[in-house]
Write an enzyme that holds these catalytic residues in place. Structure first.
Site, PDB file in Angstrom:
ATOM      1  N   LYS A 264      -9.043 -12.559  21.329  1.00 26.79           N
ATOM      2  CA  LYS A 264      -8.014 -13.539  21.699  1.00 26.79           C
ATOM      3  C   LYS A 264      -7.331 -14.006  20.417  1.00 26.79           C
ATOM      4  CE  LYS A 264      -7.293 -18.029  23.841  1.00 26.79           C
ATOM      5  NZ  LYS A 264      -7.845 -19.069  24.704  1.00 26.79           N
TER       6      LYS A 264
ATOM      7  N   LYS B   8      -6.071 -10.525  24.717  1.00 25.92           N
ATOM      8  CA  LYS B   8      -5.093 -11.538  25.074  1.00 25.92           C
ATOM      9  C   LYS B   8      -4.331 -11.997  23.835  1.00 25.92           C
ATOM     10  CE  LYS B   8      -5.063 -16.251  26.669  1.00 25.92           C
ATOM     11  NZ  LYS B   8      -5.854 -17.408  26.899  1.00 25.92           N
TER      12      LYS B   8
HETATM   13  C1  PBG Z   1      -7.895 -21.988  26.983  1.00 27.12           C
HETATM   14  C2  PBG Z   1      -6.916 -20.968  27.389  1.00 27.12           C
HETATM   15  C3  PBG Z   1      -5.588 -20.796  26.941  1.00 27.12           C
HETATM   16  C4  PBG Z   1      -5.057 -19.774  27.708  1.00 27.12           C
HETATM   17  C5  PBG Z   1      -6.054 -19.339  28.570  1.00 27.12           C
HETATM   18  N1  PBG Z   1      -7.203 -20.080  28.337  1.00 27.12           N
HETATM   19  C6  PBG Z   1      -4.779 -21.549  25.973  1.00 27.12           C
HETATM   20  C7  PBG Z   1      -5.084 -21.574  24.564  1.00 27.12           C
HETATM   21  O1  PBG Z   1      -6.006 -20.948  24.041  1.00 27.12           O
HETATM   22  O2  PBG Z   1      -4.357 -22.302  23.900  1.00 27.12           O
HETATM   23  C8  PBG Z   1      -3.657 -19.261  27.619  1.00 27.12           C
HETATM   24  C9  PBG Z   1      -3.127 -18.650  28.859  1.00 27.12           C
HETATM   25  C10 PBG Z   1      -1.664 -18.473  28.896  1.00 27.12           C
HETATM   26  O3  PBG Z   1      -0.920 -18.753  27.936  1.00 27.12           O
HETATM   27  O4  PBG Z   1      -1.195 -18.011  29.944  1.00 27.12           O
HETATM   28  N2  PBG Z   1      -8.439 -21.845  25.733  1.00 27.12           N
END
Ligand code: PBG
Length: 327
Positions: A194, A247
């Site tokens: 991520k 992601k």
């Molecule tokens: C929580 C999380 C996030 C997303 C999914 N789980 C946000 C982040 O890490 O700031 C992002 C999902 C999206 O942008 O569609 N940590």
């Protein structure tokens, strides 16, 4: 011209093109993310994500029904609590917002596959994905909270948990907690690679987790790095991850390809809020054909090697599969 092999032969009509397609997409590989907030009678449009809504537990059925109607079978749950605190206590509360949503979903739609997003950022007053000490997130102190959160979601009915916090060692901590409680068969889909990404902007408005100080670069990955993604993936597999997620998706197709080539578990991709919002905005401005862009970007993610796609376009994609536009 005398040519034995003419590539155009297999492109001459639609039936031939469909027959020889290399990438096939099925509705059962789609996951639709849904936002649930505390309260009653709420169905609110999320401004930064046109077409997406926030529901309260009593209206959630409308959102789930819409998804189920199109043939989408998997839902990922995000919660927006009424109260946030330093320790994100609503993330693991027995009757927290996601736990309420999971219970309601399992009761009204037993056929839906429910995935809980495990993170603390929607629940902490400081907005970070873990327990904060000084200026930074305390990795090891955060692990038991994530494990508790995952277990509480599974008890509430989650079929799978998906940790998105990016702390070191969290897959192992969650696996141990679930196993100790007897949930040995509940899979973990790890947000393994991520990246710290500007593509999460609209989500942070949707989930009310935007007003944190600083950034998430001490735990989410630097987008310059490719090998580091494999390090994260191998570590999560060692710790017991069943599915590996990458992601965001569109700017990371190379990572999806590499992971799916190298590991022997399913590869998931999360096409995030910013990817959705950009397509919506460009379509609204009349600059691109929305349906055609959804089709092309979606197929590119599967072509890169994804077996599972988490996307806010899940319902539209399911309809496009029905209409034979993709698939
Ligand atoms: C929580 C999380 C996030 C997303 C999914 N789980 C946000 C982040 O890490 O700031 C992002 C999902 C999206 O942008 O569609 N940590």
């Amino acid at each position: 011209m005398e040519a034995a092999i003419r590539p155009r032969r297999l492109r001459m009509d639609n039936r031939t093109r469909e027959l020889v397609r290399e990438t096939r997409i099925g509705k059962t590989s789609l996951v639709y993310p849904i936002f649930v907030e505390e309260g009653k009678g709420i169905i609110t449009e999320i401004e930064a994500m046109p077409g997406q809504k926030r529901y309260s537990p009593d209206t959630l059925a409308y959102g789930l029904e819409e998804a189920a109607k199109t043939g989408v079978t998997s839902i990922m749950f995000f919660g927006i609590p009424e109260h946030k605190d330093e320790l994100g206590s609503q993330a693991y509360a027995e009757n927290g917002i996601v736990q309420q949503a999971l219970k309601a979903a399992k009761k009204d739609f037993p056929e839906l596959y429910c995935i809980g997003d495990v993170c603390m950022c929607e629940y902490t007053s400081h907005g970070h994905c873990g327990i904060v000490k000084g200026d930074s997130v305390d990795n090891d102190k955060t692990l038991p909270y994530l494990a508790k959160t995952a277990l509480s979601q599974v008890i509430a009915g989650a079929d799978m948990v998906a940790p998105s916090d990016m702390m070191d060692g969290r897959v192992r901590a969650i696996r141990e907690e679930l196993d100790a409680a007897g949930y040995v068969d509940t899979p973990i889909m790890s947000y393994a690679a991520k990246y710290a990404s500007a593509f999460y902007g609209p989500f942070r408005e949707a989930a009310g987790s935007c007003n944190f100080k600083g950034n998430r670069k001490t735990y989410q990955m630097d987008f310059h790095n490719r090998k580091e993604a494999m390090k994260e993936v191998y570590l999560d597999l060692e710790e017991g991850a069943d599915i590996i997620m990458i992601k965001p998706a569109l700017s990371y197709l190379d990572i999806i390809r590499e992971v799916s080539d190298r590991v022997a578990v399913p590869t998931a991709a999360y096409s995030v809020s910013g990817e959705y919002a950009m397509i919506k905005a460009a379509a609204k401005a009349g600059m691109v054909d929305e349906q055609a862009i959804i089709a092309e970007t979606t197929v590119s993610i599967y072509r890169a090697g994804a077996n599972i796609l988490i996307t806010y376009f899940a319902k539209e994609i399911a309809k496009m599969i029905d209409e034979g536009r993709i698939g």
